[in-house]
Design an enzyme around this catalytic site. Structure first.
Site: not given
Length: 479
Positions: A163, A378
């Protein structure tokens, strides 16, 4: 039905689930320190125990096997392997991941390993500021080469840095940033950190391709598709600007080896662009990604934000309370865009828009742009869960969320998108980066609170049994 060989499983990260933060030779990571501060300020749990997976991993792997997992995405804690960030490896830390990987392989579960998930060794933060210094590139290279050589014979699928876009937006939660750099005058460092990570990503990709037979590698990117607030041209232009700076600035690097031109121009005009040294872009371009892993929770919305000379840049807000509407603000770039609430969507208690169609939109858009395989590493619902008197957690709301998002993945696949895996967040309840353990995501309940770790008993939720049925039907039975 999903394609034959589709990988079903779930995800976690080391510091959010392992605990044992100072056991068996491991030293602190920056997340251990950040979470100690979060406990003092907000009462959120520290990372010392987390979900205690370090001591429960055999039990958890057995539960994953019971659910039918064919994959498990987890991260390696850099400071468990190299307690001081570099130097000699820690034998007990090295062995722990051998043990975990071996247990997974014995259970028929493919390990998907993330090299870095926010937890820079604290020793490197103390030494030179961690990701604030270009020196991190050499130490990350040392770490990455070691783990790829050490585990490459057993691990085929690798993700590099988790991320990067979220690290830019929420840099104080994902990196340790000294107080003297939080005066608003040092925001260029957000993008400098990201530039160093892009170099490290490329180095890691090259290492996997060199050292792992048939290995594949890519980034795990926090990603949200972005809609305009209205059909007004100004809002549509703002959406395109937000897409450039919040999404394309990262994905163009992975697959084109360049910084998105519109985003780069904006950053240069506002003194935010990273310093790029000779050879950096050639190195970045050399690191070929085989896929893009995506962490998708919510879509976003943008509207026009004229530069009136008074409005200043504001970064993404956060909801600490878990009460709808308590978000501290929306990212604002005057003259470029402002993020805002989408009035057409409901949200979680933490103000994240619930948008399964956004999952399909994202997958189709990215596959059309880059024609590269995609993974979901995710996707999940953070919620308040209750352990009832019957010893069960009845989380129908989580089942509803996952059902609608899995269906969206299936629709994208039906439209020709190549999706490799679905690994929602998270396998077990864990420590939320911003909200402690009361914000739960797991298919498996961990019996603890922010203030009392109890014995961290691991208990199957209703979503556990539902997901088991989904996997057994290869996505065919979502009821």
């Amino acid at each position: 039905m999903f394609p034959k060989g589709f990988l079903w499983g779930a995800s976690t990260s080391a510091y959010q689930v392992e605990g044992a933060a100072f056991e068996d030779g491991k030293k602190a990571s920056q997340q251990d320190i950040i979470n100690q501060d979060s406990y003092r300020k907000f009462g959120f749990a520290t990372a010392e125990i987390a979900s205690d997976e370090y001591h429960h991993y055999k039990e958890d792997v057995a539960l994953m096997k019971e659910m039918g997992f064919s994959s498990y995405r987890f991260s390696i804690a850099w400071s468990r392997i190299f307690p001081d960030g570099n130097g000699e490896p820690n034998p007990k830390g090295v062995q722990y991941y051998h043990n975990l990987i071996h247990a997974l392989k014995q259970a028929g579960i493919e390990p998907i390993v993330t090299m870095y998930h926010y937890d820079c060794p604290w020793a490197l933060v103390e030494k030179y500021g961690g990701w604030l210094s270009r020196q991190i590139i050499d130490d990350f290279t040392h770490y990455a080469e070691f783990i790829v050589r050490e585990y490459g014979s057993e691990v085929r699928i690798w993700t590099t840095i988790n991320e990067q876009s979220i690290i830019v937006q929420y840099w104080t939660q994902k990196c340790y940033i000294p107080e003297e750099l939080l005066d608003g005058k040092h925001n260029q460092l957000r993008y400098q950190i990201n530039h160093y990570m892009n170099i490290c990503h490329a180095i890691a990709c090259n290492l996997v391709h060199k050292l792992v037979p048939n290995g594949i590698v890519g980034s795990a990117l926090g990603y949200s598709c972005i809609y305009p607030l209205t059909g007004k041209p100004e809002d549509c232009m703002a959406m395109q600007n937000a897409q450039a700076l919040r999404n394309d600035y990262y994905t163009d690097i992975y697959f084109k080896g360049i910084y998105n031109k519109a985003a780069k121009t904006y950053l240069e005009q506002h003194g935010l662009a990273p310093v790029i040294e000779d050879g950096d872009m050639d190195l970045i371009a050399s690191g070929k990604s085989d896929f893009l892993a995506l962490n998708y929770y919510a879509s976003e919305c943008a509207k026009a934000c004229p530069d009136d000379g008074k409005t200043v840049i504001q970064w993404s807000g956060v909801n600490r309370s878990g009460k709808k509407g308590d978000i501290s603000g929306f990212e604002t770039h005057p003259g470029f865009y402002q993020m805002c609430r989408n009035p057409n969507l409901d949200t979680t208690d933490w103000d994240w828009a619930i948008d399964p169609i956004g999952m399909e939109y994202m997958l189709r858009d990215l596959y059309n742009r880059y024609n590269k395989p995609l993974m979901i590493t995710e996707n999940g619902l953070g919620a308040y869960d209750t352990l009832n008197d019957d010893g069960r957690v009845h989380d129908s709301y989580r089942i509803d969320y996952l059902r609608s998002h899995i269906a969206a993945v299936g629709r994208a696949i039906d439209q020709g998108v190549k999706v490799i895996s679905y690994n929602p967040w998270s396998a077990v309840d864990l420590l939320s980066t911003s909200n402690g353990v009361k914000k739960r995501y797991g298919l498996i309940y961990v019996d603890r609170t922010d203030n009392d770790p109890k014995n961290c008993a691991h208990i199957r939720k209703d979503s556990f049994y539902w997901y088991k049925k989904v996997i057994a039907s290869n996505g065919g039975d979502l009821d």
